[in-house]
Every structure is written in C-alpha cells, then in structure tokens.
Design a protein around this motif. Structure first.
Motif, PDB file in Angstrom:
ATOM      1  N   SER A 147       5.576  -2.187  -1.507  1.00  0.00           N
ATOM      2  CA  SER A 147       5.701  -1.416  -2.737  1.00  0.00           C
ATOM      3  C   SER A 147       5.000  -0.087  -2.506  1.00  0.00           C
ATOM      4  CB  SER A 147       5.069  -2.165  -3.918  1.00  0.00           C
ATOM      5  OG  SER A 147       5.377  -1.541  -5.144  1.00  0.00           O
ATOM      6  N   ALA A 148       5.390   0.934  -3.244  1.00  0.00           N
ATOM      7  CA  ALA A 148       4.755   2.237  -3.097  1.00  0.00           C
ATOM      8  C   ALA A 148       4.498   2.839  -4.469  1.00  0.00           C
ATOM      9  CB  ALA A 148       5.629   3.172  -2.267  1.00  0.00           C
ATOM     10  N   SER A 149       3.419   3.604  -4.544  1.00  0.00           N
ATOM     11  CA  SER A 149       3.033   4.296  -5.771  1.00  0.00           C
ATOM     12  C   SER A 149       2.843   5.771  -5.470  1.00  0.00           C
ATOM     13  CB  SER A 149       1.711   3.719  -6.299  1.00  0.00           C
ATOM     14  OG  SER A 149       1.862   2.366  -6.645  1.00  0.00           O
ATOM     15  N   ILE A 150       3.199   6.584  -6.458  1.00  0.00           N
ATOM     16  CA  ILE A 150       3.066   8.029  -6.275  1.00  0.00           C
ATOM     17  C   ILE A 150       2.383   8.658  -7.488  1.00  0.00           C
ATOM     18  CG2 ILE A 150       5.056   8.233  -4.740  1.00  0.00           C
ATOM     19  CD1 ILE A 150       6.619   9.318  -7.206  1.00  0.00           C
ATOM     20  N   ARG A 152       0.369   9.439  -1.558  1.00  0.00           N
ATOM     21  CA  ARG A 152       1.209   8.264  -1.812  1.00  0.00           C
ATOM     22  C   ARG A 152       0.408   7.031  -1.401  1.00  0.00           C
ATOM     23  NH1 ARG A 152       5.476   5.375   1.334  1.00  0.00           N
ATOM     24  NH2 ARG A 152       7.187   4.896  -0.083  1.00  0.00           N
ATOM     25  N   LEU A 153       0.523   5.965  -2.165  1.00  0.00           N
ATOM     26  CA  LEU A 153      -0.100   4.687  -1.818  1.00  0.00           C
ATOM     27  C   LEU A 153       0.996   3.722  -1.413  1.00  0.00           C
ATOM     28  CD1 LEU A 153      -2.626   4.274  -4.788  1.00  0.00           C
ATOM     29  CD2 LEU A 153      -2.973   5.434  -2.596  1.00  0.00           C
ATOM     30  N   PHE A 154       0.797   3.034  -0.294  1.00  0.00           N
ATOM     31  CA  PHE A 154       1.785   2.082   0.208  1.00  0.00           C
ATOM     32  C   PHE A 154       1.105   0.722   0.321  1.00  0.00           C
ATOM     33  CE2 PHE A 154       4.157  -0.085   3.601  1.00  0.00           C
ATOM     34  CZ  PHE A 154       5.429  -0.038   3.040  1.00  0.00           C
ATOM     35  N   PHE A 155       1.767  -0.308  -0.169  1.00  0.00           N
ATOM     36  CA  PHE A 155       1.229  -1.670  -0.181  1.00  0.00           C
ATOM     37  C   PHE A 155       2.164  -2.551   0.633  1.00  0.00           C
ATOM     38  CE2 PHE A 155       0.053   0.693  -3.885  1.00  0.00           C
ATOM     39  CZ  PHE A 155      -1.296   0.430  -4.023  1.00  0.00           C
ATOM     40  N   GLN A 156       1.625  -3.198   1.650  1.00  0.00           N
ATOM     41  CA  GLN A 156       2.452  -4.038   2.519  1.00  0.00           C
ATOM     42  C   GLN A 156       1.873  -5.446   2.592  1.00  0.00           C
ATOM     43  OE1 GLN A 156       2.471  -1.943   6.233  1.00  0.00           O
ATOM     44  NE2 GLN A 156       0.350  -2.410   6.698  1.00  0.00           N
ATOM     45  N   ARG A 157       2.779  -6.408   2.490  1.00  0.00           N
ATOM     46  CA  ARG A 157       2.358  -7.808   2.555  1.00  0.00           C
ATOM     47  C   ARG A 157       1.972  -8.158   3.986  1.00  0.00           C
ATOM     48  NH1 ARG A 157       6.251 -12.401   0.422  1.00  0.00           N
ATOM     49  NH2 ARG A 157       5.865 -11.227  -1.455  1.00  0.00           N
ATOM     50  N   VAL A 158       0.839  -8.829   4.115  1.00  0.00           N
ATOM     51  CA  VAL A 158       0.393  -9.357   5.404  1.00  0.00           C
ATOM     52  C   VAL A 158       0.035 -10.821   5.203  1.00  0.00           C
ATOM     53  CG1 VAL A 158      -0.432  -7.128   6.281  1.00  0.00           C
ATOM     54  CG2 VAL A 158      -2.007  -8.624   5.051  1.00  0.00           C
ATOM     55  N   PRO A 159       0.155 -11.632   6.256  1.00  0.00           N
ATOM     56  CA  PRO A 159      -0.092 -13.074   6.085  1.00  0.00           C
ATOM     57  C   PRO A 159      -1.570 -13.426   5.943  1.00  0.00           C
ATOM     58  CG  PRO A 159       0.477 -12.576   8.363  1.00  0.00           C
ATOM     59  CD  PRO A 159       0.663 -11.307   7.578  1.00  0.00           C
TER      60      PRO A 159
END
Length: 145
Positions: free
Chosen positions: A57-60, A68-75
């Motif tokens: 997901s990303a937020s601006i 910009r903020l970027f959110f990435q799923r990690v295990p």
C-alpha cells in the motif's frame, strides 16, 4: 540535484498501517494508475488474487510536500529497535508548557488510533526540547517532537 525520497515500512498489514499513518500525517492512499477508477479494478485487471491484495500500500501527501510512504508485507515480525524513525513535528515553534500540552494532546489522538505511548523525554537544554516516543500499531518507533 534534488531527489525525491520514499519511506518504506516492512509490516504485516500494509493497508491498515498506511491508514494509521494517513491519519497521523494528514496523508491519503495513493490513487490507482491512470485508466482505473479503483485499486480493486486495477488488481482485477492485473490478475492479483484476493489473498495478495494487501501485499503493498502507498500513502501520499495531498499537498505534494512530504515523502511518499510505501508499506510492504513481509513474513517476519519486527525484532529490534528501528535504526531510522520518523519525527512527527506536532509542536513546531512552541516551548515550555504550551509545547508539552500540544504534544500530549496529539499523543492522546494517536493512541486512540492504535499507537502505543512508550516514554516522555524531558528537555536537556540548550540543544533538545521535550519529546514523546511512541510505537505505531506494528511496533515501529516514532517521536512526537
């Protein structure tokens, strides 16, 4: 040469954590690519299965000023203190009791959104003012400054 930056968060719930930071910073979710009315339509067109739709997901900043903020799923979950963290400038220009009142008010709002208050640092004149340390809903440290 000026460069743009993006701040990336590893996390378990990208959409949820992006929503938290949107509320903290007054950001919004990034718009889908041109030609698509929604992210669901985009992901459908790209053939992304439902179980993978919260992988990122990303937020601006709607004003176009902040990164910009970027959110990435990690295990894996968070396992140690962040080496880099965000300072949320909640009381710029304020001093003394007015500064602390502003920080405490913002802290209460963020705790209601899912943040956890960690500690308060008292001022160490002449170089530092009081600030509060919090964790976001996934345990990432940030400061109210």
């Amino acid at each position: 040469m000026t460069r743009e930056i993006q701040v990336t968060f590893d996390c378990a719930d990208p959409h949820g954590l992006a929503g938290f930071w949107n509320e903290v910073l007054g950001y919004r979710y990034a718009s889908p690519p041109p030609g698509f009315d929604s992210w669901d339509a985009t992901l459908d067109a790209f053939g992304v299965p439902p179980e993978r739709r919260n992988d990122a997901s990303a937020s601006i900043d709607p004003e176009g000023q902040g990164p910009r903020l970027f959110f990435q799923r990690v295990p894996e979950g968070k396992s140690a203190k962040n080496r880099v963290h965000l300072d949320v400038r909640a009381a710029p220009g304020l001093e003394g009791d007015a500064r602390m009142a502003a920080l405490e008010t913002e802290c209460e709002r963020l705790v209601a959104l899912g943040a956890t208050r960690v500690r308060r640092h008292e001022p160490a004149p002449p170089m530092s003012a009081c600030f509060l340390v919090l964790h976001d809903p996934e345990g990432n440290e940030f400061c109210l400054d």
